[in-house]
Motif scaffolding. Structure first.
Motif, PDB file in Angstrom:
ATOM      1  N   THR A  23       0.819  -1.206   0.000  1.00  0.00           N
ATOM      2  CA  THR A  23       0.000   0.000   0.000  1.00  0.00           C
ATOM      3  C   THR A  23       0.854   1.257   0.000  1.00  0.00           C
ATOM      4  O   THR A  23       0.575   2.201  -0.746  1.00  0.00           O
ATOM      5  N   MET A  63       0.839   4.140  -2.766  1.00  0.00           N
ATOM      6  CA  MET A  63       0.621   5.536  -2.389  1.00  0.00           C
ATOM      7  C   MET A  63       1.763   6.420  -2.908  1.00  0.00           C
ATOM      8  O   MET A  63       1.518   7.544  -3.361  1.00  0.00           O
ATOM      9  N   ASP A  71      -6.307  -1.296  -2.103  1.00  0.00           N
ATOM     10  CA  ASP A  71      -7.229  -0.173  -1.981  1.00  0.00           C
ATOM     11  C   ASP A  71      -7.857  -0.131  -0.588  1.00  0.00           C
ATOM     12  O   ASP A  71      -7.938   0.928   0.037  1.00  0.00           O
ATOM     13  N   SER A  83      -5.440   1.070   1.865  1.00  0.00           N
ATOM     14  CA  SER A  83      -5.218   2.518   1.753  1.00  0.00           C
ATOM     15  C   SER A  83      -6.256   3.277   2.573  1.00  0.00           C
ATOM     16  O   SER A  83      -5.975   4.358   3.094  1.00  0.00           O
ATOM     17  N   THR A 140      -5.361   5.910   5.416  1.00  0.00           N
ATOM     18  CA  THR A 140      -5.847   7.289   5.463  1.00  0.00           C
ATOM     19  C   THR A 140      -6.711   7.562   6.692  1.00  0.00           C
ATOM     20  O   THR A 140      -6.950   8.727   7.020  1.00  0.00           O
ATOM     21  N   PHE A 147      -0.123  12.645   0.503  1.00  0.00           N
ATOM     22  CA  PHE A 147      -0.677  11.316   0.282  1.00  0.00           C
ATOM     23  C   PHE A 147      -1.890  11.555  -0.610  1.00  0.00           C
ATOM     24  O   PHE A 147      -2.734  12.390  -0.288  1.00  0.00           O
ATOM     25  N   HIS A 201      -5.253  10.153  -2.369  1.00  0.00           N
ATOM     26  CA  HIS A 201      -6.261   9.101  -2.470  1.00  0.00           C
ATOM     27  C   HIS A 201      -7.624   9.773  -2.553  1.00  0.00           C
ATOM     28  O   HIS A 201      -7.992  10.521  -1.662  1.00  0.00           O
TER      29      HIS A 201
END
Length: 194
Positions: free
Chosen positions: A66, A70, A96, A99, A103, A120, A122
Motif C-alpha cells: 500500500t 501511495m 485499496d 489505503s 488514510t 498522500f 487518495h
C-alpha cells in the motif's frame, strides 16, 4: 502540447517519495496505527478476496504494498500537474482497502505531509469502478510498480477479473446469511430479539 508521463519517471519519483516518508520520525507510528487498526479492517468484499486472509499476519506485507502504491500515486499527482484523476492509479482491491486503513490515520498522515511536503493522494470518488479492483497485469500501474519496486506481491495483487470471480463466490456465501448487494444490505435473522 500534452506531456506523456512514462512509467520510469513515475517509478523514480515514487522511490524518492517512499524514502522520504520512511525517514519521517512518525513513519513507525503510521505503520503501528495501521497494524492496530486490524479490528476495524473487516469488510465483506475487500480483504476477503485474499485466500486465507489473516488481518494480523497479512498486515506487514499489505502495508508495504500500500505504501508503494501511495508513493506511485503521489508521484503521478506531482508529475501530472496535480491532477487527482490521473493520480488515481488502478490498484487491486486489498491494496485499496488497506489505503483506507492508512488514510484513517489522518492526524499522523497530516503531520508527515506537513514535514515532508509530499501529499498522500487518495480520492475514492476519482477511482474507476468506484470500488477499486480495476488493476490488470501489464497496465500502467503495473509498469510503474515494476520499474520502481520490482515484482508485485501476488498474494495481494489480484486482477480485476479474478477479483470479480471471487466476489461472486462471496455473493453466494453471504446471501445465505442475509447479506446482499455486496454488503450494502443486511437482513440477518436473529439480530433483533423477538
Amino acid at each position: 502540447m500534452t506531456t506523456v508521463i512514462q512509467p520510469e519517471d513515475v517509478a523514480a519519483r515514487a522511490r524518492e517519495i517512499l524514502a522520504v516518508w520512511e525517514a519521517d520520525p512518525e513513519f513507525g507510528r503510521l505503520w503501528e496505527s495501521c497494524a492496530k487498526y486490524s479490528s476495524d479492517w473487516t469488510d465483506c468484499y475487500g480483504y476477503t478476496v485474499i485466500d486465507r486472509y489473516d488481518a494480523l499476519a497479512d498486515a506487514p506485507a499489505l502495508f508495504v504494498e500500500t505504501m508503494r502504491v501511495m508513493a506511485l500515486k503521489s508521484a503521478m499527482y506531482e508529475l501530472s500537474g496535480l491532477d487527482e484523476k490521473t493520480a488515481e492509479l488502478a490498484m487491486p482491491v486489498p491494496v485499496d482497502v488497506m489505503s483506507h486503513a492508512l488514510t484513517a490515520q489522518f492526524t499522523v498522515m497530516s503531520r508527515i505531509q506537513r514535514r515532508t511536503g509530499i501529499l498522500f493522494v487518495h480520492a475514492t470518488d476519482m477511482e474507476d469502478g468506484m470500488s477499486g479492483g480495476t488493476w490488470r497485469p501489464g497496465d500502467f500501474t503495473h509498469q510503474c510498480y515494476r520499474a520502481a519496486f520490482g515484482p508485485v506481491n501476488e498474494r495481494f495483487w489480484i486482477d480485476a477479473t479474478e477479483t470479480e470471480r471471487r466476489r461472486q463466490v462471496l455473493d453466494a456465501v453471504y446471501a445465505g446469511i442475509g447479506i446482499t448487494e455486496r454488503g450494502k444490505k443486511a437482513a440477518i435473522a436473529g439480530l433483533v430479539a423477538a
